[in-house]
Structures are given as C-alpha cells and as structure tokens.
Write an enzyme that holds these catalytic residues in place. Structure first.
Site, short mmCIF file in Angstrom:
data_model
loop_
_atom_site.label_atom_id
_atom_site.label_comp_id
_atom_site.label_asym_id
_atom_site.label_seq_id
_atom_site.Cartn_x
_atom_site.Cartn_y
_atom_site.Cartn_z
CG HIS A 197 13.91 15.54 22.65
ND1 HIS A 197 13.01 14.73 23.30
CD2 HIS A 197 13.60 16.80 23.00
CE1 HIS A 197 12.20 15.49 24.02
NE2 HIS A 197 12.53 16.74 23.86
CB CYS A 216 9.00 27.54 23.29
SG CYS A 216 8.64 26.42 24.65
CD GLU A 272 6.82 20.48 28.58
OE1 GLU A 272 7.13 20.35 27.39
OE2 GLU A 272 7.67 20.50 29.48
C1 PEP Z 1 7.87 21.08 23.95
O1 PEP Z 1 7.53 20.06 24.52
O2 PEP Z 1 7.17 21.66 23.10
C2 PEP Z 1 9.15 21.72 24.26
C3 PEP Z 1 9.47 22.89 23.78
O3 PEP Z 1 10.01 21.00 25.03
P1 PEP Z 1 10.92 19.81 24.47
O4 PEP Z 1 10.75 19.75 23.00
O5 PEP Z 1 12.31 20.09 24.88
O6 PEP Z 1 10.32 18.63 25.17
MG MG Z 2 8.61 19.36 26.23
#
Ligand code: PEP
Ligand code: MG
Length: 756
Positions: free
Chosen positions: A368, A683, A612
């Site tokens: 992140h 995404c 996911e």
């Molecule tokens: C993902 O898991 O691909 C996503 C877009 O969410 P995050 O990266 O915020 O977990």
């Molecule tokens: Mg995610």
C-alpha cells in the site's frame, strides 16, 4: 588492568589530545601507534588500512621496521591481519607464528614477536582496517585488553572517517567515501524522474562525542535509555499502535527480545567502562553485532541485522533526543525520502507539496505504501539494497522511477543526462496531453474506458488533467489514514461532496472503508488486530459487517453527499454472496433513514463489489444478478491466488501476473460478467502498466482503472493496438505450460507496433 599503563580511559584521553594537535595526518597516526603501544605495554602497535584493491596496507607502526610502512600489504584473508579483516573479529594469540594462518613478511622484522592481539577497525559494520599489537614474549592478552583495543579501534575509525588521517578517496569503504557518487539498481515502483535531496525517514544519529568524561554518568545514561526503550516497545506492543510505526507485531516482538537481552546490555556497559560515552558504546557494540551478523551463514540471522540496527538506532535516538521520523521536521522543497520500508500512513505524514521521490531498501510493487506513492505521483524505486549505508541527510539524489535507478551525489554527466531524460519525458507528456481529450479507441474501433484510482483530495486535479473517464476506485480509507482521529460524519460528507463536485458528470466509484491488513488507523483501538496473518484477517468488509456503526456512518455520508446526483458504491474484500447482501442491506437501511427524515437521497444509485477474494469468483452466477457492477482488485485477488503476501519483497516477485494461470482466471471472470451483462473493471496495479493493460484488453476487459500517471501511456497503448489480432494471439497463450508469457506479449507488441 593487567599489562596496561593507566588503563584505556587514560589512553583515550591521550589519543584525544594527540588528535587535537595541528600536524600532518601521517605524523598524527605515527604518534597514535606509539601511544597505544606504550599504554598496552606492547613492543609493537601497527595500523593497517584497507585499500580499494581489498588489500590491507601497513600505514603506521611502532616496533616493526619503519621501511615496511606503505610497503607491506596483505590481501583480505591473507595472514593473521587478513584473517581478522575477513572475519571481522579479534584474534588473540600467545604464539602467533604457530598459527596456520601466519604469513611471514621479512620486510617487517616481525619474526621476533611471539604474541599478537588484533582487532578489526570497523565502521558501519564494515572493516576499514586492522589494529594490531605484538609482544616478544608468549603473552596471553586478557579479555579486558581485547575490549580496550576494540574501543581504541573505534576511535581510530572515527578519526579515519573524519578525514584526518589519510586521503579518504583511497579507502575502499562506503561510509568513508560517502562523498563519491553512488549508484544503486533497484526496481521501478512508481514512474517518474525526480531530482532532489535525501531525507532519511529515520534520521541517523551521528555520534560525535566518543570519549566519556564521567564514566558513572554515562553508565546511568545508558541504563536509563535502555529502560525507556524497553518501556516504549512494551507500550507499542500493548497499544498495537503499529500503523504509525509501520511495523508489524513480529518485528516488535523481536525488538523486545533483543532489548531485554542481557548480553547486549552487558556488552554496552563494558564498552562504557572502557571509557566511551553511552552513545559511542551503543555504536561500538552495534558495529560488532553488524560485523558478526553480516558474515553469518544463516540467512535468518542476517535478516535479524535490520532489527538490531533499528533497535540500536532507537536507543541512540533515546540518548540524543533525535526524532523518530523526519516527517515532522524541516523538509527541503525537493525531498526524496529514503527508508528501509514504511507503512502508507507514514508516507502520508510527509508534506506532499515537498515530496518528489521515495526510495525503499525493501518494499513491494503492490504494497500500500507503493500505491500511495503512485497516487501521489512521486517517482519511487524499491529494493534499492544498501542505499541507506551510502547516503547522508541532504545528499543530492536522482531517482529514476522508470528504470529503477538511484544516483546518490550524481556526477555532472549523470545530471546532464537526466536533464535530457527529463526533457524527453516532457515531450512524452506533451504527447499524452495531446491525446488527453481523445478517447482510448483501438485501431479496430473498440472503446477502452480508462478510469482513475484516487483517494485523496489532491488526486482530484488529475481527473481532468489526465483525461480519465471517471474515478474507477476511490479508496475512502486514505482519508481515515491521514487523519489524527476518526473523521466525523461532517468531514466525510465534505470530502465525498468535493469528489462528486470535482467529478461533475464523470462517474465515481466509492469503495467503502478497506482497513486492516497493512492499512491501520493510528487512533483506533488496535487491540482487536492482534493477528498472525493480518492480510487474511479481520479487515475491510469484515470489520464493516461486524461493526456496522462505522459502515453505516460512512454510507450515510455517501448518500448525503450524493443528494440529487448519481452515486456508485462498492464493497471491499467480499468473500461470499451473503456478505454482499448484508452490506447492501445497510445501504437500504440508510436510504430508508434518509426518507424517514425527509432528506433527499441520490437520484441514481449503483451498488457493486470488489472481486478480490478467489472464493467469490466461484459464486459469480449467484453474485452477478445482484450487483450493478464488479471491479477486480488484482492486487489482493492474485496475492490470494498465489498465496504470496503482496507486501513481502521476498515473495512479491515470485510469480508473474502475465502467466497463463492468471490470464485464464481473469478471462473466466470477464466471460461470466459478459454472460450476465454486468460491467466489469479491473482496478489493481497491473492495469497501470501498458504491457499488462494490453494483456487485459486481450483478455476482454474494456474498463480499467489506474493511477493518474498511467492514463497517458495506457491510452497510447490502446490507440495503437488491434483487438482482433490481440485476442487471436492470446487464444494461443491460455493453455501454455509456461510460468510466464511476458516475453511473448512483448514480442506481439513489437511485431504489431503497439506502444507499450
Ligand atoms: C486491489 O486489491 O487490487 C485493490 C485495488 O485494492 P487495494 O490495493 O486498495 O487493496
Ligand atoms: Mg484490495
């Protein structure tokens, strides 16, 4: 102390006096060896320093033949001196010549000396030289004498490092040759080129005062600091306020173990007793620990080195009052933050206006903190090994986020070539700008919708600048992560309204709070987060469903902000249809509540879910009739599919996303969504890379969402590809037994002039 005149403290004082005299470096070193020999009642004292050729050269001696100075050289590993350097540990021999490693050098005249005690001269755990004393008699040097010689060696290392003794350029030691340019090849985490000045996330403490004036006082200071350090670690573990420290419980537990290690404290106490200040003692012991661990064969032990380093730095900060993070300090206008690793909240602590780049020694593509860096549009290089050892606060630095290069104190030709690169980038940007308002239509007329991933108010300016169709993923947790307390309903309404205002008629998908895992909130009671595997733990929608007040509050804010307009909401980490139904039930409840109070709700509302968690993929036939859209979160989906922690650099690159397994899995999802007539977006981070994005188009995705800087390059790709050819080509890839088809996709792009 046996065999020492006046003890090490007297020697240290004499050394300090000798160093203060205005003399040539060589003369000073000559005096120092005489002082040491006299103090240690040794007939010989010699200093060997490391040359760039990895040879140890005799730089000064008392007792050996003066003509050998600058002549006698030993390779690392050669002779006893070379052995001390190779293993970075002392040797204490009553009969040196009978040692199998002894290498006789006639020019030194050392054959008359029987006993030998030698210690490495260490700086930052690296051997920069060797300090040796010798006696004619077969003498057994005591442990205390070895300790004392190590302390003297530490002072010598500082003297050498200060540039007082010899020409530093001649030494092969990074910390001593810091002023030289240094290059590290890491991995590209976020594109862009940044020229700026280094800000060490955890500022290094420079120990300047080495010699104690009052040993008892120093002992007290040391014990008090260790006591406080233990207390602060216990507090961190108790409150689990890990988000701010960016550390995991395991690491803290390791800290606690080391901090309570009696041997560690004892070694530092002994170092103070030899005449060092508390700070110098911490550094002395850390130098030894580092030297030992760097040479450990066991990789687990080598890894612990970082923990020990961190702990020693914490202790030094405790002793000197230097702050834990640079975020709150004075930042240069072109700050490039250097860290071993950090959490997303820690990066967000920095003033975004001044942040140009980020360099991590570790880190992972889909962690992140990397996503936040990408969202902030700052050039980021990860896995830049050893960078911290080679950089000082304020050093000039160039970060090439495109290629993964980091140049510390770059030479003029590197600066020139990067100025050229920056111009090239500007030309590229101009090309992206030129097609900003053009749709991403493929050569055979397929429209690809490119959306933006966002999460902070600063991201909104990118929406129009980038020419994105809308916001495909608004990570609402970022507002919660940057705040110092839980954002109020009003705060949330304000942000969501601002987002909707900025988006105008472009669609925006708000994702409800996705906290937990590595996204911790500093102010929340983290007692509930004591988990062995946070990524698989209580996070995202699981928290939302178990603590409905938080989720309902957020939904209320979203519905209020979207009064009279369109609203799109999606839920993170849904693992089964029942969870989606329950989450959606809260939206209905909040809508009913609005109606009850006579408040206006959104004119139009769409509810979807992130895809996911792999289990949900096997429920698509039940899920899809219930949702308005789905969005594939490839970061999480693929970490779960491969069972590899997305934030763990050791495994993050183990599997390639461009593999037949992933591509056929994604193809399965696309075909299901098509069959049900449900729009599907991807995404995750893979959509922001032109080659990956091309593969996604080939798989069948027509909507992808990415960081702002990726829109231009991905649009160029889309406008240069012919979907028909791509799909036909990819048909041949799904069944291949290869672990990756990256090269084949590259070849396709090259053969068909696709801009990737
Ligand atoms: C993902 O898991 O691909 C996503 C877009 O969410 P995050 O990266 O915020 O977990
Ligand atoms: Mg995610």
């Amino acid at each position: 102390m046996a065999g020492s005149v006046g003890g090490p403290r007297v020697l240290l004082r004499r050394l300090r006096e000798a160093m203060a005299e205005p003399e040539s470096a060589q003369k000073r070193l000559d005096k120092i060896v005489v002082l040491i020999a006299a103090n240690m009642v040794a007939e010989v004292c010699s200093v060997y320093l490391m040359r760039p050729t990895q040879e140890l050269e005799l730089f000064a001696t008392e007792g050996l033949k003066p003509s050998a100075v600058h002549k006698t050289r030993l390779r690392v590993g050669e002779g006893l001196v070379g052995d001390i350097a190779a293993h970075a540990r002392p040797l204490n021999l009553a009969d040196a010549q009978s040692h199998p490693g002894f290498a006789y050098r006639p020019e030194t005249g050392e054959e008359v000396y029987k006993s030998l005690m030698g210690v490495p001269i260490l700086r930052s755990g690296r051997v920069v030289g060797v300090l040796v004393v010798q006696n004619r008699t077969k003498r057994n040097y005591t442990e205390e004498e070895v300790e004392a010689l190590q302390t003297v060696a530490m002072v010598l290392a500082e003297v050498v490092a200060a540039g007082d003794l010899i020409n530093l350029q001649e030494l092969d030691e990074p910390t001593l040759t810091r002023r030289r340019p240094y290059h590290v090849q890491g991995a590209s985490f976020s594109e862009g080129i940044a020229l700026g000045h280094a800000v060490l996330h955890e500022p290094r403490v420079h120990v300047t005062k080495l010699i104690a004036e009052d040993v008892d006082l120093e002992l007290n200071r040391l014990e008090q600091a260790v006591y406080e350090l233990r207390g602060s670690i216990d507090d961190m573990l108790a409150t689990e306020d890990l988000s701010h420290a960016g550390e995991h419980r395991e690491v803290l537990q390791a800290y606690r173990m080391f901090a309570n290690d009696r041997g560690w404290l004892q070694r530092m106490i002994e170092a103070v007793r030899t005449g060092l200040t508390a700070e110098a003692a911490v550094e002395r012991v850390q130098n030894d620990t580092r030297a030992r661990l760097q040479r450990a064969a066991d990789p687990y032990l080598r890894e612990r080195l970082h923990d020990f380093d961190d702990l020693a730095n914490r202790l030094l900060r405790q002793l000197t009052g230097v702050k834990l993070s640079s975020a709150s300090g004075n930042l240069p206008n072109d700050a490039i933050v250097i860290a071993r690793n950090m959490g997303p909240a820690e990066l967000l602590d920095y003033d975004k206006e001044r942040l140009r780049g980020l360099v991590l020694e570790e880190g992972a593509q889909n962690a992140h903190v990397t996503i936040v860096a990408r969202a902030l549009g700052i050039a980021t290089v990860g896995r830049a090994e050893t960078i911290i050892d080679h950089i000082d606060q304020g050093d000039a630095i160039i970060v090439d986020g495109d290629m993964g290069d980091v140049y510390v104190r770059p030479s003029q030709d590197i600066i020139d070539s990067y100025s050229e690169k920056a111009r090239f980038r500007a030309r590229k940007q101009a090309q992206y700008q030129a097609i900003r308002h053009e749709p991403a239509i493929t050569l055979d007329g397929q429209k690809i919708d490119l959306f933006l991933n966002a999460g902070l108010q600063v991201d909104l300016r990118h929406l129009h600048e980038s020419g994105a169709e809308g916001i495909g993923l608004f990570r609402t947790e970022l507002q919660f992560m940057v705040a110092s307390k839980l954002p109020s309903l009003k705060d949330q309404i304000e942000l969501y309204s601002a987002v909707l205002d900025a988006a105008g008629d472009k669609p925006t998908v708000f994702r409800t709070l996705d906290i937990g895992g590595d996204k911790m909130l500093p102010y929340m009671d983290m007692a509930a987060f004591k988990e062995e595997n946070p990524a698989l733990g209580w996070r995202a929608i699981r928290i939302g469903l178990d603590r409905p007040a938080l989720l309902r509050h957020q939904l209320r804010a979203l519905l209020t902000a979207a009064a009279g307009r369109s609203l799109r909401i999606m839920f993170p980490m849904v693992a089964e249809v029942a969870e989606f139904k329950r989450a959606r039930g809260f939206v209905d409840k909040e809508l009913a509540r609005l109606a009850k109070f006579g408040k206006q709700g959104p004119a139009h509302i769409e509810i979807g879910t992130m895809l996911e968690v792999p289990s949900l993929v096997w429920q698509l036939d039940t899920l899809l009739p219930l949702v308005d859209f789905v969005s594939v979160g490839s970061n999480d989906l693929l970490q779960f599919l491969f069972a590899t922690d997305r934030g763990n650099p050791r495994v993050a690159n183990r599997y390639d996303l461009l593999s037949p397994a992933v591509l056929s899995f994604l193809r399965f999802i696309v075909l299901k969504c098509r069959a049900h007539g449900v729009p599907v977006t991807l995404c995750g981070e893979m959509s922001g890379k032109p080659l990956e994005a091309m593969a996604l188009v080939g798989v069948g995705f027509r909507r992808i969402s990415m960081s702002p800087a990726a829109i231009g390059p991905v649009k160029m790709m889309a406008r240069s590809v012919k979907v028909q050819d791509l799909e036909a080509f990819m048909e041949g890839l799904y069944g291949l037994p290869d672990p990756t088809v990256r090269d084949r996709l590259h070849q396709f792009a090259e053969d068909h002039a696709v801009a990737v």
